[in-house]
Design an enzyme around this catalytic site. Sequence first.
Site, PDB file in Angstrom:
ATOM      1  N   HIS A 166       6.325  -5.539 -27.167  1.00 17.44           N
ATOM      2  CA  HIS A 166       7.627  -5.656 -26.403  1.00 17.44           C
ATOM      3  C   HIS A 166       7.525  -5.941 -24.938  1.00 17.44           C
ATOM      4  CE1 HIS A 166       9.858  -3.724 -29.752  1.00 17.44           C
ATOM      5  NE2 HIS A 166       8.690  -3.652 -30.041  1.00 17.44           N
ATOM      6  N   ARG A 283      15.064   1.947 -16.590  1.00 12.30           N
ATOM      7  CA  ARG A 283      14.177   3.150 -16.542  1.00 12.30           C
ATOM      8  C   ARG A 283      13.756   3.198 -14.836  1.00 12.30           C
ATOM      9  NH1 ARG A 283       9.964   2.975 -18.699  1.00 12.30           N
ATOM     10  NH2 ARG A 283       9.895   0.746 -19.314  1.00 12.30           N
ATOM     11  N   ASP A 382       9.826  -8.468 -16.932  1.00 14.60           N
ATOM     12  CA  ASP A 382      10.368  -7.617 -17.999  1.00 14.60           C
ATOM     13  C   ASP A 382      10.233  -8.197 -19.181  1.00 14.60           C
ATOM     14  OD1 ASP A 382      11.624  -5.256 -19.051  1.00 14.60           O
ATOM     15  OD2 ASP A 382      13.547  -5.467 -17.846  1.00 14.60           O
ATOM     16  N   LYS A 389      21.623  -7.882 -22.571  1.00 11.34           N
ATOM     17  CA  LYS A 389      22.483  -8.276 -23.692  1.00 11.34           C
ATOM     18  C   LYS A 389      23.462  -7.078 -24.062  1.00 11.34           C
ATOM     19  CE  LYS A 389      18.635 -10.910 -25.414  1.00 11.34           C
ATOM     20  NZ  LYS A 389      17.822 -11.195 -26.584  1.00 11.34           N
ATOM     21  N   ASP A 509     -26.674 -26.289 -38.475  1.00  3.53           N
ATOM     22  CA  ASP A 509     -25.991 -25.631 -37.329  1.00  3.53           C
ATOM     23  C   ASP A 509     -24.906 -25.069 -37.788  1.00  3.53           C
ATOM     24  OD1 ASP A 509     -27.399 -26.796 -34.689  1.00  3.53           O
ATOM     25  OD2 ASP A 509     -27.377 -28.537 -35.909  1.00  3.53           O
TER      26      ASP A 509
HETATM   27  C1  GDG Z   1      10.788  -2.433 -23.377  1.00  2.00           C
HETATM   28  C2  GDG Z   1      10.417  -3.509 -22.415  1.00  2.00           C
HETATM   29  C3  GDG Z   1      11.986  -4.848 -23.607  1.00  2.00           C
HETATM   30  C4  GDG Z   1      18.357   3.150 -20.732  1.00  2.00           C
HETATM   31  N1  GDG Z   1      18.777   4.211 -20.264  1.00  2.00           N
HETATM   32  C5  GDG Z   1      19.599   4.972 -21.398  1.00  2.00           C
HETATM   33  C6  GDG Z   1      19.469   4.411 -22.398  1.00  2.00           C
HETATM   34  N2  GDG Z   1      18.709   3.163 -22.018  1.00  2.00           N
HETATM   35  C7  GDG Z   1      18.452   2.115 -23.232  1.00  2.00           C
HETATM   36  C8  GDG Z   1      19.282   0.881 -22.959  1.00  2.00           C
HETATM   37  C9  GDG Z   1      18.398  -0.148 -23.665  1.00  2.00           C
HETATM   38  C10 GDG Z   1      16.832   0.423 -23.414  1.00  2.00           C
HETATM   39  O1  GDG Z   1      17.123   1.804 -23.083  1.00  2.00           O
HETATM   40  C11 GDG Z   1      16.382  -0.320 -22.410  1.00  2.00           C
HETATM   41  O2  GDG Z   1      15.578  -1.351 -22.828  1.00  2.00           O
HETATM   42  P1  GDG Z   1      15.065  -2.558 -21.880  1.00  2.00           P
HETATM   43  O3  GDG Z   1      14.747  -3.614 -22.749  1.00  2.00           O
HETATM   44  O4  GDG Z   1      16.170  -2.795 -20.899  1.00  2.00           O
HETATM   45  O5  GDG Z   1      13.739  -1.897 -21.339  1.00  2.00           O
HETATM   46  P2  GDG Z   1      12.532  -0.795 -21.645  1.00  2.00           P
HETATM   47  O6  GDG Z   1      13.075   0.353 -21.897  1.00  2.00           O
HETATM   48  O7  GDG Z   1      11.597  -1.155 -20.477  1.00  2.00           O
HETATM   49  O8  GDG Z   1      11.838  -1.375 -22.990  1.00  2.00           O
HETATM   50  C12 GDG Z   1      11.532  -4.459 -22.367  1.00  2.00           C
HETATM   51  C13 GDG Z   1      12.274  -3.711 -24.848  1.00  2.00           C
HETATM   52  O9  GDG Z   1      11.031  -2.737 -24.605  1.00  2.00           O
HETATM   53  C14 GDG Z   1      12.261  -4.059 -25.982  1.00  2.00           C
HETATM   54  O10 GDG Z   1      11.471  -4.963 -26.609  1.00  2.00           O
HETATM   55  O11 GDG Z   1      13.284  -5.469 -23.746  1.00  2.00           O
HETATM   56  O12 GDG Z   1      11.340  -5.641 -21.446  1.00  2.00           O
HETATM   57  O13 GDG Z   1       9.795  -3.176 -21.109  1.00  2.00           O
HETATM   58  O14 GDG Z   1      18.681  -0.143 -24.958  1.00  2.00           O
HETATM   59  O15 GDG Z   1      20.362   0.875 -23.449  1.00  2.00           O
HETATM   60  N3  GDG Z   1      19.922   4.572 -23.443  1.00  2.00           N
HETATM   61  C15 GDG Z   1      20.676   5.689 -23.387  1.00  2.00           C
HETATM   62  N4  GDG Z   1      20.733   6.861 -22.262  1.00  2.00           N
HETATM   63  C16 GDG Z   1      20.017   6.201 -21.068  1.00  2.00           C
HETATM   64  O16 GDG Z   1      20.217   6.925 -20.033  1.00  2.00           O
HETATM   65  N5  GDG Z   1      21.189   6.591 -24.488  1.00  2.00           N
END
Ligand code: GDG
Length: 733
Positions: A166, A283, A382, A389, A509
């Site tokens: 990921h 995050r 990232d 998305k 070999d």
């Molecule tokens: C890793 C990789 C890759 C965030 N804050 C809250 C919350 N979220 C949810 C978002 C989104 C997810 O968390 C975050 O996904 P991201 O892709 O932006 O980033 P990472 O957490 O770092 O994920 C990343 C991912 O894995 C998938 O392969 O895209 O690059 O680093 O879905 O909506 N959800 C809720 N409350 C929050 O406060 N409910």
Amino acid sequence: MKRIIIISNRLPVSLNFDDNKITAKQGIGGLATGMKPVHENYDSLWFGWPMFDPKAIGKEKTKEAEALLADYKCAPVYLDPEDIDDYYYGFSNRTIWPLFHYFLQYTEYKAEYWEAYVRVNQIFADTIAEHINEEDHIWIHDYHLFLLPQMLRKRFPNIGIGFFLHIPFPSYEVFRLLPWRNEIIEGILGSDLVGFHTYDYERHFRSCAHRLLGYDADFNRIQLNTREINLDVFPMGIDYDYFEQAAIEKRNRSVKDKSEIQKEIDKYFLTQPDRKLILSIDRLDYSKGIPNRLWAYERFLEKYPEHRGKITLLMLATPTRSNVPQYQQMKKEVDELVGRINGEYGMINWTPIWYFYRSMPLDKLIELYLASDIALLTPIRDGMNLVAKEYLASKPDDKGVLILSEMAGSAKEMSEALIINPNNTEEIADVIHQAIIMPEEEQLMRNKILKTRLKRYNIDKWATDFLGTLEKHSKRKAIYRPKNLSAVKTKLLKQYKESKKRILLLDYDGTLQTFHNDPQQAYPDKALYELLDKLSKNPNNTVVIISGRDKETLQKWFGNTDLKLIAEHGVWVCKNNEWVMTAQMNDEWKDIFRPIIQWYVDRTPGSFYEEKNYSLVWHYRKSDPELGKNRAIELKDEVNSLIANHNLEIMEGNKVVELKTSGINKGQAALNHMAGESYDFIMAIGDDWTDEFLFKAMPASAHTIKVGSINTVAHTLIDSVQEVRDFLKDLTE
Ligand code: GDG
């Protein structure tokens, strides 16, 4: 339909042990949300750390907790609290995470972290092994479990294993810094299918496997001894319809049904309808580029004063890994930056940044997406970035502007967004301005294209694509696969014992001896002499060394033995201690081609050339593997255009290109050798392309054995030189 075993560091549900009652809560985050449909819709079982210690809660509660997890199709892998520290907060988050996101200054290389990482991966393997069988499909997720594919492979040689990463896979120059780099690559290569978000990550991985371990990839396939590993790109999608439907439902709510957050935001727009809201959600991780974003926002306020009082940045930073020092440090930096900007530019009725350091329910997140005019996502690195998305999917009116860092994997598929370099403060400031003034038609035009793609390649498609590819690969493996020696060994030994007149044709070999950077150093060792001696002393055996080596070398090494010798791929045969040429040849052509090969030697450090009686050989084992491979293609290309008039052919061996008189090969030579004799046991063993002639020429009843790669016409595969020797030893006993 096969059962899908999903494995990740944590389980997608967390348990709450309050008030003597255990309750379960669905986890948040990309992986848990993304895999939800697969987990729900397939016959599946999810293994992971359950975030509680059975020793701390006692037997009875543990039983109850396990039953509840089972309701959610989850099974626990229990870990010791100390292991969690070193494996999760240590190796995973202080070594792999920073290194793979190019934060070299934060990367810690500690042996105790690594040891815990190996231990925990082993605990996962041990626990899971008790619950699975060869029929299942295994899908392992992410960087916490790099060693698990290989550990499971050892126990389940034929099970289908997929691994998805990921986060980014870094370039070779960064990855090579890791002291345990080879173990990580070997661990991942226990899989049948390795998936990445982008082609860049795949190509980095391929190059690391090639440069560090010499594993060649043919397009996106790596041949690893007797196995084949597929590498592929699966850009992770989102549950598009869910976000869209939820956003529509929220947009259509009457005032009285609106949530508190929606009412607050409505109030913000009420006084000044031309106000704009910029949103960022991530995050609180240093990879997400939050300070960069704030500097750029500050620069924007300075450079474009006309927007002051009309624009607000709503920044939601979710707490994460807060016991790792760099995260605490960054939290402090972000707190100070927000304070500084609000202090400097804020007014009685206007705050430039609304900053939330907490997590929110998904519902609220969608309300924020819906209400924002602009999403500003500026990660330094990232893997994908799903927030980009989700933001677009939550825009049912197609309005809104996405500003996205080119360092996010998602930028590869979202070129219609405003793409920025997160380190370019000036550019981001200008792009924020551009986003604010962007005409509505332009927004609609860009977003429609983006959304069509997101809707089509959604999370379902992503998961089914990955599983479909794994399935296809497993089927291929089952249909077209020469058998491993272990499967036929008993039968072979029996036939050998029962036969009276045998011929064993053995390449040297890569078959009887491992490769050496200097070919002259790969001479036979004492154990090999003893083994061959024993084999050839048996009156029922004819043992032939059939090699590309020159006759002088074979004479020096084996001249005083009972072995029969064939040199230079069949040009020379040694009969009764006399070397005989098998065809009329000339070597005048060498004067034309020698300078060409010499030119490749000059331009390819580490390569050298060897001159045999009737061939010229270019060796590149010691060269940079990628340069060597490219130069070999160039050389073949160049030579190919010149050989027609000289009755020559090019043979490609293992890290060698050989130019020789055509029509002579190991197959022909072996047949000549066998002519007039009737053998009741024929066996040929070889390792490279030149040995394929030998395999092809053998009668159907012969036993043909290939050392390594599965691209062969041989019937049987053997793993290594050591295994060849062990097998030959078995024949002598
Ligand atoms: C890793 C990789 C890759 C965030 N804050 C809250 C919350 N979220 C949810 C978002 C989104 C997810 O968390 C975050 O996904 P991201 O892709 O932006 O980033 P990472 O957490 O770092 O994920 C990343 C991912 O894995 C998938 O392969 O895209 O690059 O680093 O879905 O909506 N959800 C809720 N409350 C929050 O406060 N409910």
